[in-house]
Design a protein around this motif. Structure first.
Motif, PDB file in Angstrom:
ATOM      1  N   LEU A  15       0.909  -1.137   0.221  1.00 15.29           N
ATOM      2  CA  LEU A  15       0.112   0.089   0.040  1.00 15.29           C
ATOM      3  C   LEU A  15       0.780   1.161   0.079  1.00 15.29           C
ATOM      4  O   LEU A  15       0.612   2.211  -0.627  1.00 15.29           O
ATOM      5  N   GLY A  16       1.936   1.115   0.879  1.00 18.37           N
ATOM      6  CA  GLY A  16       2.698   2.528   0.869  1.00 18.37           C
ATOM      7  C   GLY A  16       3.407   2.597  -0.405  1.00 18.37           C
ATOM      8  O   GLY A  16       3.563   3.951  -0.704  1.00 18.37           O
ATOM      9  N   THR A  17       3.876   1.763  -1.064  1.00 21.75           N
ATOM     10  CA  THR A  17       4.308   2.075  -2.327  1.00 21.75           C
ATOM     11  C   THR A  17       3.583   2.255  -3.470  1.00 21.75           C
ATOM     12  O   THR A  17       3.737   3.310  -4.439  1.00 21.75           O
ATOM     13  N   SER A  18       2.498   1.813  -3.637  1.00 22.96           N
ATOM     14  CA  SER A  18       1.347   2.113  -4.494  1.00 22.96           C
ATOM     15  C   SER A  18       0.753   3.617  -4.218  1.00 22.96           C
ATOM     16  O   SER A  18       0.916   4.170  -5.335  1.00 22.96           O
ATOM     17  N   VAL A  19       0.573   4.223  -2.808  1.00 23.32           N
ATOM     18  CA  VAL A  19       0.269   5.420  -2.911  1.00 23.32           C
ATOM     19  C   VAL A  19       1.382   6.443  -3.255  1.00 23.32           C
ATOM     20  O   VAL A  19       1.075   7.332  -3.752  1.00 23.32           O
ATOM     21  N   ASN A  20       2.684   6.068  -2.709  1.00 23.59           N
ATOM     22  CA  ASN A  20       3.798   6.830  -2.895  1.00 23.59           C
ATOM     23  C   ASN A  20       3.895   7.107  -4.670  1.00 23.59           C
ATOM     24  O   ASN A  20       4.487   8.285  -5.134  1.00 23.59           O
ATOM     25  N   GLN A  21       3.746   5.919  -5.524  1.00 27.14           N
ATOM     26  CA  GLN A  21       3.721   6.096  -6.790  1.00 27.14           C
ATOM     27  C   GLN A  21       2.817   7.233  -7.496  1.00 27.14           C
ATOM     28  O   GLN A  21       3.319   7.896  -8.374  1.00 27.14           O
ATOM     29  N   ALA A  22       1.825   7.257  -6.969  1.00 26.29           N
ATOM     30  CA  ALA A  22       0.643   8.008  -7.318  1.00 26.29           C
ATOM     31  C   ALA A  22       0.952   9.467  -6.790  1.00 26.29           C
ATOM     32  O   ALA A  22       0.814  10.433  -7.607  1.00 26.29           O
ATOM     33  N   TRP A  23       1.291   9.639  -5.461  1.00 24.24           N
ATOM     34  CA  TRP A  23       1.421  10.757  -4.603  1.00 24.24           C
ATOM     35  C   TRP A  23       2.676  11.549  -5.229  1.00 24.24           C
ATOM     36  O   TRP A  23       2.808  12.870  -5.199  1.00 24.24           O
ATOM     37  N   GLY A  24       3.818  10.839  -5.502  1.00 25.96           N
ATOM     38  CA  GLY A  24       4.952  11.445  -5.736  1.00 25.96           C
ATOM     39  C   GLY A  24       4.953  12.678  -6.923  1.00 25.96           C
ATOM     40  O   GLY A  24       5.528  13.775  -6.619  1.00 25.96           O
ATOM     41  N   PRO A  25       4.602  12.171  -8.139  1.00 28.80           N
ATOM     42  CA  PRO A  25       4.532  13.236  -9.298  1.00 28.80           C
ATOM     43  C   PRO A  25       3.608  14.271  -8.774  1.00 28.80           C
ATOM     44  O   PRO A  25       3.822  15.411  -9.175  1.00 28.80           O
ATOM     45  N   THR A  26       2.407  13.959  -8.278  1.00 27.69           N
ATOM     46  CA  THR A  26       1.645  15.114  -7.743  1.00 27.69           C
ATOM     47  C   THR A  26       2.046  16.080  -6.980  1.00 27.69           C
ATOM     48  O   THR A  26       1.887  17.173  -7.291  1.00 27.69           O
ATOM     49  N   LEU A  27       2.723  15.651  -5.763  1.00 28.29           N
ATOM     50  CA  LEU A  27       3.377  16.479  -5.121  1.00 28.29           C
ATOM     51  C   LEU A  27       4.498  17.247  -5.511  1.00 28.29           C
ATOM     52  O   LEU A  27       4.688  18.542  -5.377  1.00 28.29           O
ATOM     53  N   PHE A  28       5.351  16.792  -6.554  1.00 28.06           N
ATOM     54  CA  PHE A  28       6.236  17.386  -7.287  1.00 28.06           C
ATOM     55  C   PHE A  28       5.800  18.717  -8.199  1.00 28.06           C
ATOM     56  O   PHE A  28       6.091  19.750  -8.273  1.00 28.06           O
ATOM     57  N   LYS A  29       4.299  18.326  -8.734  1.00 27.26           N
ATOM     58  CA  LYS A  29       3.864  19.325  -9.448  1.00 27.26           C
ATOM     59  C   LYS A  29       3.399  20.313  -8.459  1.00 27.26           C
ATOM     60  O   LYS A  29       3.525  21.795  -8.907  1.00 27.26           O
ATOM     61  N   LEU A  30       2.885  20.111  -7.474  1.00 32.56           N
ATOM     62  CA  LEU A  30       2.235  21.079  -6.086  1.00 32.56           C
ATOM     63  C   LEU A  30       3.432  22.005  -6.044  1.00 32.56           C
ATOM     64  O   LEU A  30       3.238  23.171  -5.663  1.00 32.56           O
ATOM     65  N   LEU A  31       4.621  21.228  -5.608  1.00 29.95           N
ATOM     66  CA  LEU A  31       5.686  22.126  -5.272  1.00 29.95           C
ATOM     67  C   LEU A  31       6.572  22.953  -6.116  1.00 29.95           C
ATOM     68  O   LEU A  31       6.790  24.026  -6.000  1.00 29.95           O
ATOM     69  N   LYS A  32       6.284  22.500  -7.255  1.00 29.43           N
ATOM     70  CA  LYS A  32       7.094  23.210  -8.529  1.00 29.43           C
ATOM     71  C   LYS A  32       6.141  24.481  -8.603  1.00 29.43           C
ATOM     72  O   LYS A  32       6.912  25.640  -8.920  1.00 29.43           O
ATOM     73  N   LYS A  33       4.791  24.259  -8.436  1.00 28.89           N
ATOM     74  CA  LYS A  33       3.817  25.585  -8.585  1.00 28.89           C
ATOM     75  C   LYS A  33       3.825  26.449  -7.377  1.00 28.89           C
ATOM     76  O   LYS A  33       2.880  27.447  -7.520  1.00 28.89           O
TER      77      LYS A  33
END
Length: 412
Positions: free
Chosen positions: A261-279
């Motif tokens: 579960l931890g890996t699955s969530v992180n795979q989806a959350w990681g790219p989204t977080l990077f976009k949020l942090l970039k903006k």
């Protein structure tokens, strides 16, 4: 945004669940066809590959996942090719090194020297598929990620079943199944990279320094993580024997459903977080999303623990039932590891890998000390205590560091 994240989590969760079904389905098969001592050798081989991976592969998949958001199309293609060349050179160097020290390592670790010689190949076979998967993940193409992963999973299961059950090759059959699948996915992965135009033109090597800086800075971090992953079994093997490693490994594999579960969530959350942090999106929103995911992890771990009796009754062979003693502590460790994943993304985005390296390496030293002390007092369950305590410390230190860093970036 939340709906998109939830959809991606579902896809990644389904794919990772299917991937995890292979070792999970293989668990009752392996525990019937392989003796505990052989299962211990199989697991020790896996842990050696885990240790070798950051040294040979230099964390190029992590570098690629970050640079995807920073480089233009042609530069990104050059970056990927540079990463492949770096790992190829590293593979050749490690082939020479392990050929020289194979007998010494064989006696020290407890696996045959023939397997020691194959460790660089087994490790290198992972690089193509990991690069393809991280590109699909960064570009938010979970369906392609899923198709590629499921192909490897099906080949893994098919080959493992043939070699272990039909041909009776024991733990060597399981190894052949795993790395036969990696070889097949590497061939498919090369085709995918070719279609991405990675190999079409001569490329500059200007990104090699960046790749080495990223990878070398992360080696202490990765080695720290790998020490944590393998030290427990090496201590058990040294003090209590490979049969006890087999019992511990079964509990470890069963508890890894939390890590799924931890890996699955992180795979989806990681790219989204990077976009949020970039903006530089609203910090309150990011914080609330992170908290919600963490609470979900805790609830899931509680449910899995409540079902532990059923898991061991119906999925584990009777001769391995004493492994349940270690299950709860390892599950707790995987919970802390999943929470830790949520906060390492912040450090990766801001390229604070040196800080992460210091924390992880320090935790690895703590883990070695705890293993040494607790195994002598409590036996194998002491090693399980050590795993849970160490991951708790990792989580706390990385979470505090990430939050301080994030507040500084937002001027809070």
């Amino acid at each position: 945004m939340i709906r998109k994240i939830a959809g991606n989590v579902f896809i990644y969760g389904f794919v990772n669940g299917l991937k995890s079904l292979v070792p999970f389905i293989m668990l009752p098969i392996l525990t019937r066809y392989i003796l505990p001592a052989e299962y211990g050798v199989l697991n020790l081989t896996d842990t050696c590959i885990l240790f070798l991976s950051p040294l040979l592969l230099l964390n190029v998949n992590g570098a690629i996942s970050v640079e995807y958001f920073k480089l233009s199309g042609e530069d990104f293609k050059a970056y990927v090719l540079n990463a492949l060349l770096v790992t190829l050179i590293s593979f050749l160097l490690f082939c020479v090194v392990l050929f020289v020290v194979k007998d010494t390592l064989s006696g020290l670790i407890g696996i045959p020297s023939s397997l020691v010689l194959l460790l660089p190949l087994f490790t290198f076979l992972r690089v193509i598929s990991s690069i393809v998967l991280v590109i699909y993940q960064a570009s938010e193409k979970p369906l392609k990620f899923g198709i590629f992963s499921i192909f490897q999973t099906l080949v893994d299961f098919g080959l493992s079943y043939v070699f272990v059950v039909i041909l009776g090759k024991g733990y060597l059959g399981r190894i052949a199944g795993i790395y036969g699948a990696f070889a097949a996915s590497s061939v498919v992965g090369l085709v995918v990279l070719y279609k991405m135009d990675i190999f079409s033109k001569p490329k500059t090597l200007k990104f090699t320094k960046n790749i080495l800086d990223f990878g070398l800075n992360l080696i202490p971090h990765s080695i720290g993580g790998v020490i944590l992953a393998m030290a427990d079994r090496l201590f058990i093997s040294h003090y209590l024997g490979t049969e006890e490693v087999g019992f511990y490994s079964v509990a470890y594999q069963a508890g890894a459903v939390m890590l799924l579960l931890g890996t699955s969530v992180n795979q989806a959350w990681g790219p989204t977080l990077f976009k949020l942090l970039k903006k530089k999106e609203d910090w309150k929103t990011i914080k609330e999303l992170t908290l919600a995911v963490g609470v979900g992890f805790v609830i899931f771990a509680g449910v899995v623990f409540a079902l532990s009796d059923l898991i061991f009754k119906y999925l584990i062979a009777e001769k391995y039932l004493r492994a349940q003693v270690f299950f709860g502590y390892l599950l707790l460790g995987f919970l802390f590891q999943s929470l830790y994943f949520l906060f390492t993304n912040y450090l990766f985005f801001y390229n604070k890998t040196r800080i992460l390296a210091v924390i992880t390496f320090g935790g690895a030293v703590l883990n070695l000390i705890l293993n040494y002390v607790l195994i002598q007092k409590y036996g194998t369950v002491g090693v399980a205590y050590s795993t849970a305590i160490t991951w708790c410390c990792y989580f706390i230190f990385v979470a505090v560091t990430a939050m301080k860093l994030q507040k500084r970036q937002y001027g809070l």
